[in-house]
Design an enzyme around this catalytic site. Structure first.
Site, PDB file in Angstrom:
ATOM      1  N   GLU A 121       0.853  -1.183   0.000  1.00 10.03           N
ATOM      2  CA  GLU A 121       0.000   0.000   0.000  1.00 10.03           C
ATOM      3  C   GLU A 121       0.889   1.232   0.000  1.00 10.03           C
ATOM      4  OE1 GLU A 121      -4.067  -0.952   2.504  1.00 10.03           O
ATOM      5  OE2 GLU A 121      -2.265  -0.470   3.655  1.00 10.03           O
ATOM      6  N   ILE A 122       0.557   2.198  -0.815  1.00  8.46           N
ATOM      7  CA  ILE A 122       1.108   3.546  -0.702  1.00  8.46           C
ATOM      8  C   ILE A 122      -0.107   4.445  -0.546  1.00  8.46           C
ATOM      9  CG2 ILE A 122       2.427   5.391  -1.800  1.00  8.46           C
ATOM     10  CD1 ILE A 122       3.976   3.284  -3.348  1.00  8.46           C
TER      11      ILE A 122
END
Length: 399
Positions: free
Chosen positions: A304-305
């Site tokens: 995840e970013i």
């Protein structure tokens, strides 16, 4: 007029005085030269070595004094506006972001594998700080060996017990029966309480940790993952400058047995709080029948970013508290992947969710490889797109 100035005036100064004045002037000259060299070297190191910049920062120095302790983590908003880490190792502007890993002491080798690859493929260019979290204290070995492979700032934190362990109000008899049933049905991690603890923590608590509160953005990294391509741009700044809030690489289906009542809880929350739904949201990604049922699609959240303001906002905070009250993290096996996916899908606009097609990523047994041959060549990728999972499923947001 200062006596050390090199001025010759035969009516006022003797030869010995002139000699002493020249000696003093030479001393001052060399002192000034040395001072200039030190300041220049200090400035160069601050711009090229994030570890040096961290060690010599005002916040780090004052943190060692009692009078500064109360002000160290008071306001994430203040740190957002003037981040301690403003320049990357390439001299460019950086976002207020962190590389975040949840790891056990026993995972040192596999965690180092992930860190080394991301440092080499991305972070050596930017020097973003790392934060490692664990439900028990990290060993000295873990901290020393991990610090040795990271050039920039690194912190190790202990997860508060109330954020990790099963709450006392959970009916353990009911939870144990559910675990036993999942084991009988061969559901992955069906019998694991620690896995459920992790899912609950990642769903609603990691962004509240004192070491994480100061940051706005995070890149989630797990032990034993691989990064197959160079990332020569800053994905945090890309997200920030293009009004994105959540980024992913792989999307797949959840096990229906692990989330049997999750969508019922979601619909209950939506019906009671329609004001939280974002316009042009991603309901069509989450449901193929207009929201009546969950289609099990989710972003694989081990990558995840994202912008933590999404999770810290009123909509998701209320949403998580509603899910928490249902006990589904323990009575079933609600994962952070579907919870995050539903949260992002409903409380952010569709155009605020970004598919990082150009980042090569692998978490066994699945991987993603950039589809564009030019990208694979320019980014020195070591993967094949034919091995990518969900090449077409990743485009589901276009529905």
């Amino acid at each position: 007029m200062s006596s050390w100035l090199p001025i010759y005036h035969p009516e006022r100064f003797s030869r010995s005085c002139r000699h002493r004045a020249c000696k003093v002037n030479r001393t001052a000259f060399w002192a000034f030269l040395a001072f200039t060299v030190v300041i220049t070297l200090h400035s160069l190191l601050r711009h090229t070595r994030p570890d040096y910049a961290h060690l010599t920062s005002i916040s780090n120095i004052t943190a060692h004094f009692q009078w500064a302790a109360d002000a160290s983590h008071n306001s994430s908003a203040a740190l957002d506006s003037e981040s301690e880490y403003e320049l990357g190792t390439n001299g460019t502007r950086r976002a207020n972001a962190v590389l975040l890993m949840l790891a056990r002491n026993s995972e040192l080798e596999s965690a180092m594998t992930s860190v080394k690859e991301l440092e080499e493929r991305f972070n050596k260019r930017f020097g973003y700080p790392w934060v490692f979290l664990n439900e028990v204290p990290f060993t000295q070995e873990f901290k020393e060996q991990m610090s040795n492979v990271i050039a920039g700032p690194v912190s190790f934190g202990l997860i508060p017990a109330e954020h990790w362990y099963q709450p006392d109000w959970i009916d353990e008899e009911k939870a144990a029966a559910s675990r036993a049933q999942m084991v009988a049905e061969n559901v992955v991690y069906g019998g694991s309480v620690s896995y459920r603890n992790m899912c609950r923590f990642n769903s609603g608590f990691f962004y509240r940790h004192p070491l994480v509160r100061r940051y706005k953005w995070y890149w989630r990294v797990e032990p034993n993952v691989h990064f197959h391509c160079d990332t020569d741009y800053d994905p945090f700044l890309f997200m920030e400058e293009n009004d994105k809030v959540y980024g992913f690489t792989i999307t797949l289906y959840e096990w229906p047995k692990t989330v049997a009542t999750l969508w019922d809880a979601v619909k209950e929350f939506i019906n009671a709080n329609p004001q939280y739904l974002a316009p042009n949201n991603s309901m069509d990604y989450l449901s193929i029948d207009g929201g009546a049922n969950y289609d099990m699609c989710h972003f694989w959240s081990n990558f995840e970013i994202a912008n933590m303001d999404l999770w810290r906002g009123e909509a998701y905070s209320s949403f998580f508290e509603h899910l928490e009250s249902k006990g589904g993290f323990y009575y079933e096996r609600w994962g952070d992947a579907p919870v995050h996916s539903i949260g992002a899908g409903l409380f952010a606009r569709k155009d605020q969710i970004h598919f990082f097609d150009d980042i090569g990523y692998q978490h066994d047994p699945f991987q993603h490889c950039p589809r564009d041959a030019a990208v694979r060549r320019d980014r020195n990728c070591t993967c094949s797109p034919f091995a990518s999972f969900g090449e077409f499923l990743s485009l589901a947001l276009e529905r």
